[in-house]
Design a protein around this motif. Structure first.
Motif, PDB file in Angstrom:
ATOM      1  N   VAL A  61      26.227  36.045  34.857  1.00  0.00           N
ATOM      2  CA  VAL A  61      24.821  36.043  35.262  1.00  0.00           C
ATOM      3  C   VAL A  61      24.676  36.526  36.696  1.00  0.00           C
ATOM      4  O   VAL A  61      25.645  36.575  37.452  1.00  0.00           O
ATOM      5  CB  VAL A  61      24.199  34.629  35.129  1.00  0.00           C
ATOM      6  CG1 VAL A  61      24.294  34.114  33.708  1.00  0.00           C
ATOM      7  CG2 VAL A  61      24.822  33.643  36.102  1.00  0.00           C
ATOM      8  N   ASP A  62      23.455  36.837  37.061  1.00  0.00           N
ATOM      9  CA  ASP A  62      23.139  37.184  38.437  1.00  0.00           C
ATOM     10  C   ASP A  62      23.390  35.939  39.295  1.00  0.00           C
ATOM     11  O   ASP A  62      22.782  34.895  39.054  1.00  0.00           O
ATOM     12  CB  ASP A  62      21.675  37.608  38.521  1.00  0.00           C
ATOM     13  CG  ASP A  62      21.231  37.986  39.922  1.00  0.00           C
ATOM     14  OD1 ASP A  62      21.938  37.680  40.909  1.00  0.00           O
ATOM     15  OD2 ASP A  62      20.147  38.587  40.031  1.00  0.00           O
ATOM     16  N   ARG A  65      20.553  33.777  40.381  1.00  0.00           N
ATOM     17  CA  ARG A  65      19.853  32.943  39.399  1.00  0.00           C
ATOM     18  C   ARG A  65      20.672  31.720  38.993  1.00  0.00           C
ATOM     19  O   ARG A  65      20.245  30.935  38.159  1.00  0.00           O
ATOM     20  CB  ARG A  65      19.546  33.766  38.143  1.00  0.00           C
ATOM     21  CG  ARG A  65      18.523  34.855  38.374  1.00  0.00           C
ATOM     22  CD  ARG A  65      18.082  35.488  37.081  1.00  0.00           C
ATOM     23  NE  ARG A  65      17.380  34.516  36.245  1.00  0.00           N
ATOM     24  CZ  ARG A  65      17.131  34.690  34.951  1.00  0.00           C
ATOM     25  NH1 ARG A  65      17.513  35.790  34.337  1.00  0.00           N
ATOM     26  NH2 ARG A  65      16.500  33.760  34.256  1.00  0.00           N
ATOM     27  N   GLY A  89      27.968  33.310  39.588  1.00  0.00           N
ATOM     28  CA  GLY A  89      27.745  34.338  38.574  1.00  0.00           C
ATOM     29  C   GLY A  89      28.464  34.099  37.265  1.00  0.00           C
ATOM     30  O   GLY A  89      28.352  34.890  36.349  1.00  0.00           O
ATOM     31  N   GLU A 113      20.806  41.573  31.036  1.00  0.00           N
ATOM     32  CA  GLU A 113      19.958  41.926  32.184  1.00  0.00           C
ATOM     33  C   GLU A 113      20.800  42.065  33.435  1.00  0.00           C
ATOM     34  O   GLU A 113      20.615  43.008  34.224  1.00  0.00           O
ATOM     35  CB  GLU A 113      18.872  40.876  32.408  1.00  0.00           C
ATOM     36  CG  GLU A 113      17.755  40.909  31.408  1.00  0.00           C
ATOM     37  CD  GLU A 113      16.803  39.729  31.552  1.00  0.00           C
ATOM     38  OE1 GLU A 113      16.923  38.941  32.533  1.00  0.00           O
ATOM     39  OE2 GLU A 113      15.942  39.584  30.667  1.00  0.00           O
ATOM     40  N   HIS A 114      21.727  41.146  33.650  1.00  0.00           N
ATOM     41  CA  HIS A 114      22.591  41.218  34.828  1.00  0.00           C
ATOM     42  C   HIS A 114      23.516  42.439  34.739  1.00  0.00           C
ATOM     43  O   HIS A 114      23.736  43.130  35.730  1.00  0.00           O
ATOM     44  CB  HIS A 114      23.415  39.948  34.976  1.00  0.00           C
ATOM     45  CG  HIS A 114      24.408  40.022  36.093  1.00  0.00           C
ATOM     46  ND1 HIS A 114      24.032  40.201  37.414  1.00  0.00           N
ATOM     47  CD2 HIS A 114      25.755  39.994  36.096  1.00  0.00           C
ATOM     48  CE1 HIS A 114      25.114  40.245  38.167  1.00  0.00           C
ATOM     49  NE2 HIS A 114      26.162  40.125  37.399  1.00  0.00           N
ATOM     50  N   GLN A 115      24.018  42.713  33.570  1.00  0.00           N
ATOM     51  CA  GLN A 115      24.931  43.829  33.373  1.00  0.00           C
ATOM     52  C   GLN A 115      24.240  45.169  33.667  1.00  0.00           C
ATOM     53  O   GLN A 115      24.847  46.069  34.193  1.00  0.00           O
ATOM     54  CB  GLN A 115      25.497  43.791  31.940  1.00  0.00           C
ATOM     55  CG  GLN A 115      26.487  44.855  31.604  1.00  0.00           C
ATOM     56  CD  GLN A 115      25.852  46.071  30.965  1.00  0.00           C
ATOM     57  OE1 GLN A 115      24.726  46.052  30.479  1.00  0.00           O
ATOM     58  NE2 GLN A 115      26.565  47.167  31.007  1.00  0.00           N
TER      59      GLN A 115
END
Length: 116
Positions: A61-62, A65, A89, A113-115
């Protein structure tokens, strides 16, 4: 790193998660790689999620976030072995956090989304 023993029950739980993730990523160019104690799913050569022992989902993940996402059911900082945190992350999501297809799809989408 701690040795883990895969039992038929943990293998079946992980295998069921693998099939659910495959269904969500169908139609994408995905490469599956054995790592992190399970089967990792790579999109554009970047790890998105991994199905680990006992049905745990590893999610990339970002890092910005992370705190927000840790508030979700079943989420915790991911570890290697029993106590070495993987760092910002990386989240691990236990079965209750991805028990239904909507929850699992949400985690996969967050990772995608993070990718991107």
């Amino acid at each position: 790193m701690a040795n883990t023993v895969s039992t038929p029950a943990t293998s079946a739980t992980r295998d069921a998660l693998v099939e659910r993730v495959r269904a969500l990523l169908a139609g994408r160019m995905v490469r599956e790689v054995r790592m992190f104690g399970g089967l990792s799913f790579m999109v554009d050569e970047q790890l998105v999620v991994a199905a680990r022992g006992e049905g745990e989902l590893l999610v990339r993940v970002d890092p910005q976030r992370q705190d927000e996402l840790l508030a979700r059911p079943g989420a915790r900082p991911a570890t290697m072995g029993k106590d070495r945190e993987m760092g910002p992350g990386w989240l691990a999501v236990s079965g209750p956090g991805h028990a239904d297809d909507v929850q699992l799809a949400s985690w996969v989408e967050i990772a995608l989304e993070h990718q991107r």
